[in-house]
Design a protein around this motif. Structure first.
Motif, short mmCIF file in Angstrom:
data_model
loop_
_atom_site.label_atom_id
_atom_site.label_comp_id
_atom_site.label_asym_id
_atom_site.label_seq_id
_atom_site.Cartn_x
_atom_site.Cartn_y
_atom_site.Cartn_z
N PHE A 1 0.84 -1.20 0.00
CA PHE A 1 0.00 0.00 0.00
C PHE A 1 0.87 1.25 0.00
O PHE A 1 0.66 2.17 -0.79
N LEU A 2 1.88 1.29 0.87
CA LEU A 2 2.73 2.47 0.99
C LEU A 2 3.57 2.72 -0.25
O LEU A 2 3.85 3.88 -0.59
N SER A 3 3.94 1.67 -0.96
CA SER A 3 4.76 1.86 -2.16
C SER A 3 3.99 2.60 -3.26
O SER A 3 4.59 3.28 -4.08
N ASP A 4 2.68 2.45 -3.27
CA ASP A 4 1.84 3.13 -4.27
C ASP A 4 1.22 4.43 -3.74
O ASP A 4 0.68 5.21 -4.52
N ALA A 5 1.28 4.64 -2.43
CA ALA A 5 0.61 5.80 -1.83
C ALA A 5 1.38 7.09 -2.10
O ALA A 5 2.61 7.11 -2.11
N GLU A 6 0.62 8.15 -2.31
CA GLU A 6 1.20 9.48 -2.49
C GLU A 6 0.63 10.39 -1.41
O GLU A 6 -0.56 10.34 -1.10
N VAL A 7 1.49 11.23 -0.87
CA VAL A 7 1.09 12.09 0.24
C VAL A 7 -0.13 12.95 -0.10
O VAL A 7 -1.07 13.00 0.69
N PRO A 8 -0.19 13.64 -1.24
CA PRO A 8 -1.39 14.46 -1.52
C PRO A 8 -2.68 13.65 -1.55
O PRO A 8 -3.72 14.12 -1.05
N SER A 9 -2.66 12.45 -2.10
CA SER A 9 -3.90 11.66 -2.14
C SER A 9 -4.26 11.16 -0.74
O SER A 9 -5.45 11.05 -0.41
N LEU A 10 -3.27 10.87 0.09
CA LEU A 10 -3.56 10.49 1.48
C LEU A 10 -4.15 11.66 2.25
O LEU A 10 -5.07 11.48 3.07
N ILE A 11 -3.66 12.86 2.00
CA ILE A 11 -4.22 14.06 2.64
C ILE A 11 -5.68 14.22 2.22
O ILE A 11 -6.55 14.51 3.04
N ALA A 12 -5.97 14.00 0.92
CA ALA A 12 -7.36 14.11 0.44
C ALA A 12 -8.25 13.08 1.11
O ALA A 12 -9.39 13.39 1.50
N THR A 13 -7.75 11.86 1.27
CA THR A 13 -8.52 10.81 1.95
C THR A 13 -8.79 11.21 3.40
O THR A 13 -9.93 11.09 3.88
N ALA A 14 -7.76 11.67 4.09
CA ALA A 14 -7.92 12.07 5.50
C ALA A 14 -8.91 13.23 5.60
O ALA A 14 -9.76 13.25 6.50
N PHE A 15 -8.82 14.19 4.70
CA PHE A 15 -9.75 15.32 4.69
C PHE A 15 -11.19 14.82 4.60
O PHE A 15 -12.05 15.21 5.39
N ASP A 16 -11.44 13.93 3.63
CA ASP A 16 -12.80 13.41 3.44
C ASP A 16 -13.29 12.66 4.68
O ASP A 16 -14.45 12.82 5.10
N ARG A 17 -12.45 11.82 5.26
CA ARG A 17 -12.85 11.03 6.44
C ARG A 17 -13.10 11.94 7.65
O ARG A 17 -14.02 11.70 8.43
N LEU A 18 -12.28 12.97 7.81
CA LEU A 18 -12.47 13.87 8.96
C LEU A 18 -13.71 14.74 8.79
O LEU A 18 -14.40 15.04 9.78
N ARG A 19 -14.03 15.13 7.56
CA ARG A 19 -15.24 15.94 7.32
C ARG A 19 -16.50 15.18 7.73
O ARG A 19 -17.48 15.78 8.15
N GLU A 20 -16.45 13.85 7.61
CA GLU A 20 -17.60 13.04 8.01
C GLU A 20 -17.91 13.22 9.49
O GLU A 20 -19.03 12.97 9.93
#
Length: 179
Positions: A116-135
């Motif tokens: 998972f980490l080898s394909d993960a990019e910091v900006p997309s992880l930030i977007a995911t965290a943003f969406d989950r926290l907005r919930e």
């Protein structure tokens, strides 16, 4: 007599203070830093106070406000990670979210998995965290931290209008999520 033609919309406060007034800019910076720390430490005034004391010391030593704040909040109420450190970002955001009794769903069973980490990019992880926290009515903010880093913090969603104003006055150009 002032006329409509004398109004300058870019200088809204030109006549608010006497030009000879002695305004303590250091005290103003400290007041703004305190307000920012209260916003990014919702419900935890003790943490804000500890960070504020460290920030004041750094300001007294001549450190710029944005840099002083970045240093005193890192891994406490904020984050500062390299572009190529998705594992570090996940770890710090999980820790920050836990302050609010939240868990971020990264979309995988084990976010520490090397595949998972080898394909993960910091900006997309930030977007995911943003969406989950907005919930849960929280906002993940990021600000310019130089080309090699990402930095930010989490606030209550109700503070979405106040945070950018306070942050901008301190030289932090914030945006929700990865912007």
């Amino acid at each position: 007599m002032n006329t409509q033609r004398d109004y300058d919309p870019d200088d809204n406060f030109a006549r608010a203070f006497d030009p000879e007034a002695d305004i303590d800019e250091d005290a103003a910076i400290e007041a703004l830093a305190w307000q920012l720390l209260l916003l990014i430490n919702p419900g935890d005034e003790d943490a804000a106070m500890q960070q504020f004391a460290a920030c004041r010391d750094a300001l007294d030593e001549g450190t710029e406000a944005a840099e002083a704040l970045r240093d005193v909040i890192d891994w406490k109420s904020g984050f500062f990670v390299e572009n190529e450190d998705p594992a570090g970002l996940i770890e710090v955001l999980d820790e920050l979210a836990a302050r609010f009794n939240l868990r971020i769903d990264w979309g995988v069973e084990d976010p520490a998995d090397e595949d998972f980490l080898s394909d993960a990019e910091v900006p997309s992880l930030i977007a995911t965290a943003f969406d989950r926290l907005r919930e849960h009515h929280y906002t993940l903010w990021t600000y310019e931290a130089g080309g090699e880093h990402h930095a930010g913090f989490i606030t209550h969603q109700r503070d979405d209008e106040a945070l950018p104003v306070v942050a901008a006055a301190l030289g932090l150009h914030v945006r929700p999520g990865a912007g």
